[in-house]
Design an enzyme around this catalytic site. Structure first.
Site, mmCIF file in Angstrom:
data_model
loop_
_atom_site.group_PDB
_atom_site.id
_atom_site.type_symbol
_atom_site.label_atom_id
_atom_site.label_comp_id
_atom_site.label_asym_id
_atom_site.label_seq_id
_atom_site.Cartn_x
_atom_site.Cartn_y
_atom_site.Cartn_z
ATOM 1 N N ARG A 136 -10.026 0.322 8.681
ATOM 2 C CA ARG A 136 -9.439 -0.879 9.116
ATOM 3 C C ARG A 136 -10.552 -1.772 9.588
ATOM 4 O O ARG A 136 -10.230 -3.198 10.119
ATOM 5 C CB ARG A 136 -8.086 -1.047 9.756
ATOM 6 C CG ARG A 136 -6.900 -0.950 9.022
ATOM 7 C CD ARG A 136 -5.802 -0.804 10.171
ATOM 8 N NE ARG A 136 -4.563 -1.527 9.894
ATOM 9 C CZ ARG A 136 -3.549 -0.941 9.315
ATOM 10 N NH1 ARG A 136 -3.531 0.431 8.851
ATOM 11 N NH2 ARG A 136 -2.402 -1.419 9.096
ATOM 12 N N ARG A 156 11.312 -0.905 10.984
ATOM 13 C CA ARG A 156 10.048 -0.324 11.836
ATOM 14 C C ARG A 156 9.984 -1.207 13.157
ATOM 15 O O ARG A 156 10.291 -2.348 12.851
ATOM 16 C CB ARG A 156 8.849 -0.477 11.116
ATOM 17 C CG ARG A 156 8.322 0.838 10.412
ATOM 18 C CD ARG A 156 7.198 0.587 9.554
ATOM 19 N NE ARG A 156 6.004 -0.051 10.035
ATOM 20 C CZ ARG A 156 4.987 -0.177 9.585
ATOM 21 N NH1 ARG A 156 4.704 0.423 8.218
ATOM 22 N NH2 ARG A 156 3.826 -0.746 9.903
ATOM 23 N N ARG A 160 -0.386 -9.125 13.382
ATOM 24 C CA ARG A 160 -0.931 -8.093 12.367
ATOM 25 C C ARG A 160 -1.956 -8.711 11.360
ATOM 26 O O ARG A 160 -2.888 -8.086 10.891
ATOM 27 C CB ARG A 160 0.153 -7.126 11.914
ATOM 28 C CG ARG A 160 0.345 -6.118 13.042
ATOM 29 C CD ARG A 160 1.731 -5.571 12.553
ATOM 30 N NE ARG A 160 2.027 -4.702 11.466
ATOM 31 C CZ ARG A 160 2.965 -4.631 10.875
ATOM 32 N NH1 ARG A 160 4.240 -4.960 11.255
ATOM 33 N NH2 ARG A 160 3.079 -3.847 9.847
ATOM 34 N N LYS A 184 0.743 -1.078 -0.093
ATOM 35 C CA LYS A 184 -0.011 0.023 -0.015
ATOM 36 C C LYS A 184 0.833 1.334 -0.038
ATOM 37 O O LYS A 184 0.644 2.009 -0.801
ATOM 38 C CB LYS A 184 -0.740 0.066 1.051
ATOM 39 C CG LYS A 184 -2.059 -1.298 1.157
ATOM 40 C CD LYS A 184 -2.757 -1.109 2.623
ATOM 41 C CE LYS A 184 -2.220 -1.199 3.823
ATOM 42 N NZ LYS A 184 -1.470 -2.456 4.021
ATOM 43 N N ARG A 222 11.554 -5.397 5.077
ATOM 44 C CA ARG A 222 11.281 -3.908 4.845
ATOM 45 C C ARG A 222 11.927 -3.053 5.444
ATOM 46 O O ARG A 222 12.431 -3.168 6.516
ATOM 47 C CB ARG A 222 9.665 -3.569 5.277
ATOM 48 C CG ARG A 222 9.440 -2.020 5.136
ATOM 49 C CD ARG A 222 7.723 -1.619 5.279
ATOM 50 N NE ARG A 222 7.033 -2.224 6.095
ATOM 51 C CZ ARG A 222 5.876 -2.360 6.129
ATOM 52 N NH1 ARG A 222 4.945 -1.940 5.208
ATOM 53 N NH2 ARG A 222 5.299 -2.905 7.380
HETATM 54 P P1 ADP Z 1 2.157 -1.922 3.084
HETATM 55 O O1 ADP Z 1 2.216 -0.467 3.072
HETATM 56 O O2 ADP Z 1 0.931 -2.515 2.499
HETATM 57 O O3 ADP Z 1 2.305 -2.575 4.583
HETATM 58 P P2 ADP Z 1 4.739 -1.641 1.739
HETATM 59 O O4 ADP Z 1 4.349 -0.663 0.505
HETATM 60 O O5 ADP Z 1 5.523 -1.100 2.945
HETATM 61 O O6 ADP Z 1 3.276 -2.517 2.295
HETATM 62 O O7 ADP Z 1 5.567 -3.023 1.191
HETATM 63 C C1 ADP Z 1 5.944 -3.949 2.142
HETATM 64 C C2 ADP Z 1 7.476 -4.470 1.628
HETATM 65 O O8 ADP Z 1 7.249 -4.931 0.320
HETATM 66 C C3 ADP Z 1 8.153 -3.250 1.285
HETATM 67 O O9 ADP Z 1 9.844 -3.665 1.805
HETATM 68 C C4 ADP Z 1 8.164 -2.917 -0.234
HETATM 69 O O10 ADP Z 1 9.505 -2.519 -0.482
HETATM 70 C C5 ADP Z 1 7.834 -4.426 -0.608
HETATM 71 N N1 ADP Z 1 6.916 -4.482 -1.823
HETATM 72 C C6 ADP Z 1 5.937 -3.594 -2.258
HETATM 73 N N2 ADP Z 1 5.483 -4.076 -3.020
HETATM 74 C C7 ADP Z 1 5.958 -5.023 -3.636
HETATM 75 C C8 ADP Z 1 6.072 -6.002 -4.896
HETATM 76 N N3 ADP Z 1 5.088 -5.747 -5.863
HETATM 77 N N4 ADP Z 1 7.042 -6.902 -5.106
HETATM 78 C C9 ADP Z 1 7.836 -7.077 -4.242
HETATM 79 N N5 ADP Z 1 8.106 -6.293 -2.998
HETATM 80 C C10 ADP Z 1 7.382 -5.289 -2.756
HETATM 81 P P1 AMP Z 2 0.742 0.691 9.055
HETATM 82 O O1 AMP Z 2 1.631 1.576 8.925
HETATM 83 O O2 AMP Z 2 -0.728 0.960 8.011
HETATM 84 O O3 AMP Z 2 1.292 -0.880 8.833
HETATM 85 O O4 AMP Z 2 0.057 0.649 10.621
HETATM 86 C C1 AMP Z 2 1.111 0.388 11.792
HETATM 87 C C2 AMP Z 2 0.117 0.163 12.733
HETATM 88 O O5 AMP Z 2 -0.510 1.509 13.060
HETATM 89 C C3 AMP Z 2 -1.131 -0.674 12.770
HETATM 90 O O6 AMP Z 2 -0.504 -2.042 13.173
HETATM 91 C C4 AMP Z 2 -1.829 -0.389 13.799
HETATM 92 O O7 AMP Z 2 -1.507 -0.747 15.190
HETATM 93 C C5 AMP Z 2 -1.950 1.333 13.690
HETATM 94 N N1 AMP Z 2 -2.922 1.777 12.559
HETATM 95 C C6 AMP Z 2 -2.636 2.335 11.651
HETATM 96 N N2 AMP Z 2 -3.723 2.600 10.832
HETATM 97 C C7 AMP Z 2 -4.716 2.024 11.840
HETATM 98 C C8 AMP Z 2 -6.276 2.162 11.713
HETATM 99 N N3 AMP Z 2 -7.127 2.723 10.573
HETATM 100 N N4 AMP Z 2 -6.818 1.764 12.874
HETATM 101 C C9 AMP Z 2 -6.194 1.284 13.921
HETATM 102 N N5 AMP Z 2 -4.826 0.834 13.993
HETATM 103 C C10 AMP Z 2 -4.380 1.384 13.061
#
Ligand code: ADP
Ligand code: AMP
Length: 216
Positions: A88, A160, A171, A13, A127
């Site tokens: 969410r 993170r 999660r 995302k 990541r």
């Molecule tokens: P989210 O925001 O949904 O938690 P991220 O965008 O942070 O996910 O992506 C999670 C990890 O996967 C990051 O390290 C990113 O570089 C990697 N990633 C994202 N999209 C792809 C893809 N299409 N193929 C391989 N790795 C990806």
């Molecule tokens: P994210 O950066 O989207 O992976 O979110 C990291 C963490 O923030 C999640 O695991 C939750 O603990 C909290 N969080 C983010 N967005 C929300 C949401 N919409 N509702 C509740 N918790 C959230």
């Protein structure tokens, strides 16, 4: 363009949000980023959010909804926005519908990014985020040119606190219980588009941009 990116942790995302907001010139609203900013600043909100985030749990709906409501009322959201990681829960989705109804606007599309569970774990654990500009990398799937340094700004990359194997499993479980039902919710509203998130980052971006440009 008013849109939401839906998907489990690690679906891509944040990675795709960076492309979409650039393409459509809309603000990127990530509730996770808002909490991490507050943690860094040491605010009360940050302290409260961290206690949930570190356990892989959701922050309570009232806190999250109030933040998003305030943010959507700001001037830069007048012509559109991208929500990443919100809503969410069913409560959050209903609260968002109310806010949008009061603003007399509607969502254009909800993009649901699908990725298999094993791959999600690998993605989240590998990541890396730039401490300065927030750009996202992966040690194997999307590495920076110089290890530990951001290609865009030269900032230090870090992991993170909640990107551990134990936390990510929790999660994903929380996602399946609380967030996955929203797929049906938005399917019923007629706004849902599902994208295969296992393809390359560039292919996923192209498919999302094409879906957002399509009329129906
Ligand atoms: P989210 O925001 O949904 O938690 P991220 O965008 O942070 O996910 O992506 C999670 C990890 O996967 C990051 O390290 C990113 O570089 C990697 N990633 C994202 N999209 C792809 C893809 N299409 N193929 C391989 N790795 C990806
Ligand atoms: P994210 O950066 O989207 O992976 O979110 C990291 C963490 O923030 C999640 O695991 C939750 O603990 C909290 N969080 C983010 N967005 C929300 C949401 N919409 N509702 C509740 N918790 C959230």
């Amino acid at each position: 363009m008013r849109t939401i990116l839906l998907g489990p942790p690690g679906a891509g995302k944040g990675t795709q949000a960076a492309v979409i907001v650039n393409e459509f010139h809309i603000p990127h609203i990530s509730t996770g980023d808002i909490f991490r900013y507050n943690i860094k600043q040491g605010t009360d909100l940050g302290k409260e959010a961290k206690s949930y985030m570190d356990q892989g749990l959701l922050v309570p709906d009232e806190l999250v909804v109030a933040i998003v409501e305030d943010r959507l009322k700001q001037e830069d959201c007048k012509t559109g926005f991208l929500l990443d990681g919100f809503p969410r829960t069913a409560n959050q989705a209903e609260a968002l519908d109310n806010v949008l109804r009061n603003m007399k606007v509607a969502l254009d599309k909800v993009i649901n990014i699908e990725v298999d569970k094993e791959r999600l774990i690998k993605r989240v654990v590998g990541r890396r985020i730039c401490k300065e500009c927030g750009a996202t990398y992966h040690i194997e799937f999307n590495p920076s040119l110089k290890e530990e340094l951001c290609d865009k700004c030269g900032g230090q990359l870090h992991q993170r606190d909640d990107d551990t194997e134990a936390t990510v499993s929790k999660r994903i479980e929380v996602y399946l219980n609380e967030t996955q039902p929203l797929i049906e919710y938005y399917k019923d509203q007629g706004t849902l588009v599902t994208i295969d998130g296992e393809k390359s980052i560039d292919t996923v971006s192209q498919e999302i941009v094409a879906a957002l440009r399509r009329e129906s």
